[in-house]
Design an enzyme around this catalytic site. Structure first.
Site, short mmCIF file in Angstrom:
data_model
loop_
_atom_site.label_atom_id
_atom_site.label_comp_id
_atom_site.label_asym_id
_atom_site.label_seq_id
_atom_site.Cartn_x
_atom_site.Cartn_y
_atom_site.Cartn_z
N ASP A 472 0.83 -1.21 0.00
CA ASP A 472 0.00 0.00 0.00
C ASP A 472 0.87 1.26 0.00
O ASP A 472 0.48 2.29 -0.51
CB ASP A 472 -0.92 0.02 1.23
CG ASP A 472 -1.94 -1.10 1.21
OD1 ASP A 472 -1.64 -2.16 0.62
OD2 ASP A 472 -3.03 -0.93 1.77
N GLU A 542 -4.97 -5.02 -6.58
CA GLU A 542 -5.81 -5.83 -5.69
C GLU A 542 -7.21 -5.25 -5.73
O GLU A 542 -7.44 -4.18 -5.21
CB GLU A 542 -5.24 -5.88 -4.26
CG GLU A 542 -4.76 -4.56 -3.68
CD GLU A 542 -4.20 -4.71 -2.26
OE1 GLU A 542 -3.13 -5.32 -2.15
OE2 GLU A 542 -4.82 -4.24 -1.31
#
Ligand SMILES: *[C@@H]1O[C@H](CO)[C@@H](O)[C@H](O)[C@H]1NC(C)=O
Ligand SMILES: *[C@@H]1O[C@H](CO)[C@@H](O)[C@H](O)[C@H]1NC(C)=O
Ligand SMILES: *[C@@H]1O[C@H](CO)[C@@H](O)[C@H](O)[C@H]1NC(C)=O
Ligand SMILES: *[C@@H]1O[C@H](CO)[C@@H](O)[C@H](O)[C@H]1NC(C)=O
Ligand SMILES: *[C@@H]1O[C@H](CO)[C@@H](O)[C@H](O)[C@H]1NC(C)=O
Ligand SMILES: *[C@@H]1O[C@H](CO)[C@@H](O)[C@H](O)[C@H]1NC(C)=O
Ligand SMILES: *[C@@H]1O[C@H](CO)[C@@H](O)[C@H](O)[C@H]1NC(C)=O
Ligand SMILES: *[C@@H]1O[C@H](CO)[C@@H](O)[C@H](O)[C@H]1NC(C)=O
Ligand SMILES: *[C@@H]1O[C@H](CO)[C@@H](O)[C@H](O)[C@H]1NC(C)=O
Length: 895
Positions: A472, A542
């Site tokens: 992330d 994702e």
């Protein structure tokens, strides 16, 4: 002392002794070039034994009261292995959150083993570790050989010199592992995927090895080739393979050695031999780089594009004077292939494999919650992925054992490896979303050691597509430097990507080109054809509509009756088997709002689960179709990683098959949507796409488009001729008659070869007169709200269809132990038979899994006949339950 477990159960610390122990008397290693895995361990909580590690690491301790465990495993895995815990019980309802004794997991645990050695003069011994969670002190024969400051991190692999500790006869190794905290340690967290395992994965989860060498040792080979991809390689041309190994002279005198190696080509063709001489000064470390020309190179391909040609290399080092062996590099498999990536004009990452644009059709991997590794399970998972048309598995910080990459090489599955998000792994100052303790100087060392170790292990594998050094977030400059130096040291030849998101990047790596803008929760099928957020453009690292509801048989295995009632009657309620409690995905409220709004309020658990399967099928099909349709669009869709492939434990969402390996609606939606050659409906533009993921298929194609109403009456019908080309998609005609849909309609698309003889792809949609309407500007990081829903409530009024089914090859024998059958379905009604599900069960009524259906959850046209095939391992008495949205259940004998 006693360990209190499972509500009142007092489990005694019984040890299962025996079969895993090394054979006493026979040395674990006894000649130069030998390498052996410590074959098993005695496991015990450090709170239950003396605190003097030096004393208890001397051979001869009575370990009757210790558990006996396999050669690798976490503490929880070991306790399950010993029957202290029962995973069936732990996985049921919220049992895992209610285990009695938790304090025991806040103290260190000991792994201990005794083994025999017969050391000779002039021989050197090493202890090789591959990562321990979270960190460990290691003792051998009463002496500490590594401290928890050195042996840190789940991926921190090290080689320790054992030469002066090894003694003739009995020896002992003792490892004290410290409990993992995901924010403080370099471990493997599951973030919001599932509850933490009670031990946070603490333990000797990877093998520990012992090696014996002569004066000169060598490291495993790193392999690079100068093959840059087609069209450059003509037949017969040579590919140069460069092999690198680190040589170390351990003696205080110069040595002359010969390295004699062999490259074995695929299919037992003629091996290529190589031989080199080295003169090493006292204590010298040197990298040997050996170039070998390989004639008639056989190229390794991802599964859908070609064969998995694998070479292997092994070598021996001899002393020049005596001809004796000093060390051996055991057989290492590698492939000749090229993989690269670039950031295109839209700042999106695109991959190239063997010279062809490689659209990643991937999904995110979930290891077992207790990190237990089962080779057969992984093989089934890869088989499922290939069956669905997926080509890449993403490991988000869950790097696996070496066998995993061997299997990926053999099966043609690409692997996108990388570090995990949010925890210690991303604890850099700029990362405001993380929750780990910021890195200090020593953490950079752990990060470097982890990177070096995983890179060395993955380096030769053709299946490895790239490494994401952040998820992330992105590494700060110092961490980037540490990672890049380690990758370079290990001759990394694959793409290195800064992160899985576009939030920022280090200068040394440049933009990641991967977007992480959701969704993670439900969105309607037309979402994917939009031009915002996670819609089909660029690389989605994702994302998914949050679907993956297991079938009823699976639900009943891990949900209590009350949980099941909550599931369908309280759409806003939190559920233990969704994401963890603190997560945005603890409830199914966004999903259920869409489900109830589009399909109508469920009338029973059965009705709920069936509606879920339909919604899940629609969701995954549209996602994979849209990314396929736009593979060569003006702003191309370069890849996607469905979030997620599978779950670490029995789970209600984010999966394409469940923990018990039962496939479901999300599986078959993916399977249709990812077909190599396909024809798809664009929910937004209301037209048809011709899709081709192959690298050579170019030919004429025929497409037929039929739209009928819910009574089977024709609304429109058309045919089109087209031409398909490799790795591209194109828009064909729009669908006529959509404006004439009154309540519910079905659209069937069939793709045939140019002569109209063979069906290449068959695909049926259910359509509503009104579309789902998205409120893009109110999107969150996990979903985009829907202001109006499509209306499928008329499904309730479908007339009951009469479907006849028969097995057409009942007599065919199981081959290689596999059962293989064809099933013919015929709809005898003048209206469609909707969402027909075939479910194979054994004689006890248990669902057979893993199982490979050519297609499932199919919708048959009035009077249509369809033939399906099914395969599974084993030869047993079984039957097929057939049911559908408007088809009453019938049972067909499988054999
Ligand atoms: C080890 O300890 C157990 C339990 O105290 C005892 O029964 C056993 O005899 C001991 N074994 C040896 C070899 O001393
Ligand atoms: C584990 O628990 C399940 C039910 O909770 C039970 O059926 C099973 O027999 C147990 N297994 C073992 C090995 O005790
Ligand atoms: C596991 O890690 C979490 C932090 O991620 C921590 O809160 C928890 O206490 C740890 N559990 C144990 C048993 O140490
Ligand atoms: C392999 O190396 C040789 C010697 O340097 C060179 O002549 C040849 O062109 C190389 N082969 C390829 C395919 O690059
Ligand atoms: C390991 O220890 C032995 C004995 O103390 C020593 O001779 C050797 O040089 C050391 N180093 C290596 C790399 O083996
Ligand atoms: C390499 O070693 C093998 C096995 O000892 C031997 O048969 C072979 O002749 C050696 N090759 C060369 C080129 O010396
Ligand atoms: C790509 O990113 C760079 C900065 O990294 C930026 O300057 C450029 O405008 C971006 N291009 C597009 C098309 O967004
Ligand atoms: C994608 O490729 C197809 C050929 O299959 C071509 O017809 C189409 O125009 C291409 N799309 C774009 C946007 O270039
Ligand atoms: C966002 O949602 C709110 C209500 O939740 C609504 O008032 C607002 O109009 C929406 N914004 C847009 C741009 O539609």
């Amino acid at each position: 002392m006693r360990l209190n477990i499972q509500r009142g159960h007092v489990a005694l610390a019984t040890a299962i002794c025996g079969n895993l122990a090394a054979v006493k008397g026979e040395p674990l290693v006894f000649k130069a070039g030998d390498k052996a895995i410590i074959p098993g361990w005695h496991l015990q909580s450090a709170t239950r034994v003396k605190d003097d590690m030096s004393e208890i690491s001397i051979p001869g301790l009575n370990t009757t009261h210790w558990y006996r465990v396999e050669s690798r495993g976490t503490v929880m895995a070991g306790l399950i292995e010993n029957g202290i815990y029962n995973d069936t019980h732990l996985f049921f309802s919220d049992n895992i959150g209610n285990i009695g004794e938790k304090e025991i997991f806040r103290s260190p645990w000991l792994y201990r083993e005794e083994f025999t050695m017969k050391p000779l003069d002039g021989q050197y011994f090493s202890l090789i570790t591959h990562g321990m969670t979270s960190k460990a002190d290691i003792y051998v024969n009463g002496e500490r050989i590594a401290s928890k400051e050195e042996q840190q991190g789940s991926f921190g692999g090290h080689t320790y010199n054992l030469t002066s500790q090894v003694q003739p006869g009995d020896n002992c190794i003792l490892i004290r592992v410290y409990p993992a905290n995901y924010d403080r340690d370099f471990a493997q967290s599951f973030e919001d995927w599932n509850p933490h395992p009670p031990d946070n994965g603490t333990g000797v989860w990877r093998h520990v090895e012992l090696s014996q060498t002569g004066t000169v040792s060598m490291s495993p080979f790193r392999v690079n080739t100068d093959f840059t991809g087609f069209p450059k390689l003509d037949d017969n041309e040579q590919v140069n393979v460069t092999l690198k190994t680190n040589l170390v002279n351990r003696a205080p005198r110069p040595v002359r050695v010969t390295l004699n190696g062999t490259i074995e080509p695929p299919n037992h063709d003629k091996p290529t031999r190589f031989i080199r001489d080295y003169h090493l000064m006292p204590g010298e470390k040197r990298t040997a780089s050996i170039r070998v020309g390989v004639e008639n190179p056989q190229i390794w391909w991802p599964a859908s594009w070609g064969p998995q040609s694998l070479y292997s290399v092994h070598a021996t080092i001899f002393y020049d004077d005596s001809g004796e062996t000093s060390d051996i590099a055991h057989s290492q498999q590698f492939g000749i292939r090229s993989a690269s990536s670039y950031v295109n004009a839209h700042n999106d990452t695109a991959f190239i494999v063997n010279g062809y644009p490689f659209e990643v059709m991937g999904a995110g991997y979930g290891p077992d919650i207790f990190l237990r590794y089962d080779e057969n399970r992984i093989r089934s998972i890869f088989r499922y992925m290939l069956d669905m048309g997926l080509n890449t598995i993403r490991l988000e910080g869950k790097q696996e054992h070496p066998e995993f990459y061997d299997l990926a090489d053999q099966m043609g599955m690409m692997v996108l490896a990388g570090w995990e998000c949010c925890t210690k792994w991303e604890a850099w100052k700029h990362n405001e979303d993380g929750h780990g303790y910021l890195w200090d100087d020593s953490d950079y060392t752990v990060a470097r050691d982890s990177m070096l170790h995983e890179t060395e292990m993955m380096q030769p594998h053709p299946s490895v597509l790239g490494f994401l050094v952040g998820s992330d977030s992105w590494p700060n400059d110092r961490a980037t430097d540490v990672f890049l130096k380690a990758l370079k040291e290990m001759d990394w030849r694959n793409p290195i990507i800064a992160s899985a998101s576009k939030r920022g990047y280090p200068e040394d790596l440049g933009p990641s080109g991967m977007k992480m803008n959701g969704p993670y929760d439900w969105v309607p099928p037309n979402y994917w054809y939009g031009d915002d957020e996670g819609a089909a453009f660029g690389f989605g690292s994702e994302l998914g509509a949050g679907v993956g509801t297991p079938v009823m048989e699976s639900l009943k295995r891990f949900m209590a009756d009350d949980d099941l009632k909550t599931l369908w009657t309280e759409p806003e309620e939190g559920l233990y088997h969704m994401s963890s409690k603190s997560s945005a995905f603890y409830t199914r409220s966004i999903y259920n709002k869409g489900l109830f709004g589009r399909y109508g309020k469920p009338t029973s658990l059965e009705d709920y689960v069936l509606k879920c399967q339909m919604a899940d099928y629609e969701a995954t099909r549209a996602q994979f179709e849209a990314y396929s349709a736009r593979q060569n669009a003006t702003r191309p869709a370069t890849g996607l990683v469905y979030w997620m492939l599978n779950s670490a434990w029995p789970n209600l969402h984010w999966q394409l098959f469940d923990y018990y390996l039962n496939p479901m609606g999300s599986y078959f939606g993916t399977k249709v949507g990812s077909r190599m050659e396909h024809v798809a409906y664009d929910y937004e533009n209301e037209d048809i796409w011709l899709i081709n993921h192959s690298i050579e298929g170019k030919d004429d194609r025929l497409v037929s488009v039929d739209l009928i109403d819910m009574n089977g009456k024709k609304i429109s019908s058309s045919r089109a001729k087209s031409h398909t080309s490799p790795t591209s998609s194109k828009q064909l005609q729009s669908v006529d008659g959509l404006d004439k849909i009154k309540d519910l309609a079905f659209l069937r698309l069939i793709l045939r070869d140019g002569k109209g003889k063979h069906v290449i792809s068959r695909n049926v949609y259910w359509l509503s007169p009104k579309p789902d309407v998205l409120d893009w500007s109110n999107s969150t990081w996990y979903s985009t709200p829907v202001t109006e829903y499509a209306d499928y409530t008329k499904m309730d009024s479908l007339k009951s269809a009469d479907v006849k089914a028969k097995v057409t090859n009942t007599k065919s024998k199981a081959e290689n132990g596999w059962t293989s059958r064809n099933i013919e379905l015929e709809n005898r009604s003048p209206f469609p038979a909707v969402f027909v599900h075939l479910n194979a069960v054994d004689s006890q009524g248990n669902v057979i899994a893993p199982i490979y259906w050519s297609d499932n959850y199919i919708t048959l046209w009035p009077h249509e006949k369809i033939s399906l095939s099914v395969q599974f391992e084993g030869d047993l008495t079984w039957s097929i339950k057939i049911s559908g949205r408007n088809v009453k259940e019938q049972i067909l004998k499988g054999k």
